[in-house]
Motif scaffolding. Structure first.
Motif, short mmCIF file in Angstrom:
data_model
loop_
_atom_site.label_atom_id
_atom_site.label_comp_id
_atom_site.label_asym_id
_atom_site.label_seq_id
_atom_site.Cartn_x
_atom_site.Cartn_y
_atom_site.Cartn_z
N ASN A 94 40.13 39.98 28.07
CA ASN A 94 40.42 38.62 28.51
C ASN A 94 39.55 37.64 27.74
O ASN A 94 38.67 38.05 26.97
CB ASN A 94 40.23 38.47 30.03
CG ASN A 94 38.84 38.88 30.48
OD1 ASN A 94 37.86 38.74 29.76
ND2 ASN A 94 38.75 39.40 31.70
N GLY A 95 39.79 36.35 27.97
CA GLY A 95 39.04 35.33 27.27
C GLY A 95 37.56 35.32 27.61
O GLY A 95 36.75 34.79 26.83
N ARG A 100 35.64 45.78 30.86
CA ARG A 100 36.26 46.56 31.92
C ARG A 100 36.52 45.63 33.10
O ARG A 100 35.79 44.67 33.33
CB ARG A 100 35.39 47.73 32.33
CG ARG A 100 34.26 47.39 33.26
CD ARG A 100 33.28 48.54 33.40
NE ARG A 100 32.62 48.57 34.69
CZ ARG A 100 31.43 49.13 34.92
NH1 ARG A 100 30.78 49.71 33.93
NH2 ARG A 100 30.91 49.13 36.13
N GLN A 101 37.60 45.92 33.81
CA GLN A 101 37.93 45.18 35.01
C GLN A 101 38.42 46.15 36.07
O GLN A 101 39.04 47.17 35.75
CB GLN A 101 39.03 44.14 34.74
CG GLN A 101 38.55 42.87 34.06
CD GLN A 101 39.61 41.79 34.13
OE1 GLN A 101 40.74 41.96 33.67
NE2 GLN A 101 39.25 40.65 34.72
N VAL A 125 44.24 51.68 29.28
CA VAL A 125 43.63 52.80 29.98
C VAL A 125 43.40 52.41 31.44
O VAL A 125 42.74 51.40 31.72
CB VAL A 125 42.29 53.19 29.32
CG1 VAL A 125 41.63 54.34 30.07
CG2 VAL A 125 42.51 53.57 27.86
N LEU A 126 43.96 53.19 32.35
CA LEU A 126 43.86 52.92 33.78
C LEU A 126 43.32 54.13 34.50
O LEU A 126 43.77 55.26 34.25
CB LEU A 126 45.23 52.56 34.37
CG LEU A 126 45.99 51.38 33.74
CD1 LEU A 126 47.39 51.29 34.33
CD2 LEU A 126 45.24 50.07 33.95
N ARG A 270 40.50 49.19 34.68
CA ARG A 270 41.29 48.96 33.47
C ARG A 270 40.39 48.72 32.27
O ARG A 270 39.44 47.93 32.36
CB ARG A 270 42.21 47.75 33.67
CG ARG A 270 43.08 47.44 32.44
CD ARG A 270 43.99 46.26 32.69
NE ARG A 270 43.25 45.00 32.76
CZ ARG A 270 43.80 43.84 33.11
NH1 ARG A 270 45.09 43.78 33.44
NH2 ARG A 270 43.07 42.74 33.14
N LEU A 271 40.72 49.41 31.17
CA LEU A 271 40.08 49.16 29.88
C LEU A 271 41.17 48.96 28.84
O LEU A 271 42.26 49.53 28.94
CB LEU A 271 39.19 50.35 29.45
CG LEU A 271 37.76 50.40 29.98
CD1 LEU A 271 37.73 50.67 31.47
CD2 LEU A 271 36.98 51.50 29.23
#
Length: 278
Positions: A94-95, A100-101, A125-126, A270-271
């Motif tokens: 993301n901005g 990682r999120q 990747v999840l 998520r990656l």
């Protein structure tokens, strides 16, 4: 020259032959992998081989029981990064530059489905840390080859338009700010590739301009094909499962779900990964 390994799959094909795309990791291997030591390297090599083969066939790979979902998140991330070593490099998604999120339903209102699209990286990747309370929230997958083959037989004029250049204005997001790409295309290895973000690409067109009308109609046809029963495959990820999607081969989305906000909410790590040459 076409790639004989690639499969023009639909939901029935994946349901009939899960070994082509899904591997269950034995508990002993899961524990070994979590140790990230010399023995873990052997398990990693097995995972790499399966991921490579599955992505060649269908554009994604699923590993059941990849990690213990009860382990601390940092430990899960360490195991994941250990496995990704040799596959690719983690890149910002993301901005804000986040590497990682954890995607979660904070309000219990995950009723909005996510349409089929491709992320702007090589590999999505999840890892499922916790599924939705009510057992919904399927990850939806659709193969670029299958979509291309259907259009080839039914509507070649639309396919020709989709194989032309389309503009995606991604200002403020991670990666390239403007992407110009066909939606469907033939890759150097002969596989059918895809790049699609419906809202972003539609924003580049003017619905009041007659010149854009055929292109908007082509997008409508594409969306109709993607959402036909049986074209896409709904995958229910369990806690601890890993899913790796090659964005240039498979589109993904998510079904709506009902969840419980708070600590029991659905959580997906998520990656974004760009591939290395191995």
């Amino acid at each position: 020259m076409s790639n004989s390994v690639e499969i023009s799959w639909d939901a029935a094909r994946l349901a009939r032959d899960p070994a082509e795309w899904s591997l269950r990791l034995p508990v002993d291997d899961q524990h070994t992998l979590a140790a990230t030591d010399d023995d873990a390297g052997k398990v990693r090599a097995t995972v790499h081989a399966f991921v490579d083969a599955a992505i060649e066939r269908v554009g994604f790979a699923h590993i059941a029981d990849f990690v213990d979902p009860a382990a601390p998140e940092d430990d899960i991330v360490r195991t994941l990064l250990f496995v990704l070593d040799g596959i690719g490099v983690v890149v910002p998604q993301n901005g804000a530059g986040d590497l990682r999120q954890v995607l979660r339903d904070r309000d219990g209102d995950g009723a909005t489905a996510l349409g089929f699209h491709c992320d702007t990286c090589d590999l999505l990747v999840l890892v499922c840390l916790q599924p939705a309370t009510a057992g919904q929230g399927f990850t939806r997958l659709a193969g670029a080859r299958r979509v291309n083959d259907l259009l080839e037989s039914e509507d070649r004029e639309t396919l020709l338009l989709l194989r032309g250049d389309w503009t995606y204005d991604r200002t403020g997001r991670a990666g390239p700010q403007v992407v110009v790409s066909p939606i469907l295309f033939t890759q150097p290895d002969g596989t059918i590739g895809c790049y699609y973000q419906t809202r972003t690409v539609r924003a580049s067109l003017n619905p009041d301009d007659p010149a854009d009308a055929p292109r908007l109609a082509a997008l409508d046809v594409l969306d109709e094909v993607l959402h036909r029963p049986g074209v896409g495959f709904d995958l229910m990820m369990a806690a601890g499962d890993l899913l790796i999607i090659r964005n240039s081969r498979a589109l993904h989305g998510r079904s709506p779900y009902i969840d419980q906000p708070g600590p029991k909410a659905r959580r997906i790590l998520r990656l974004w990964v760009d591939k290395e040459t191995r």
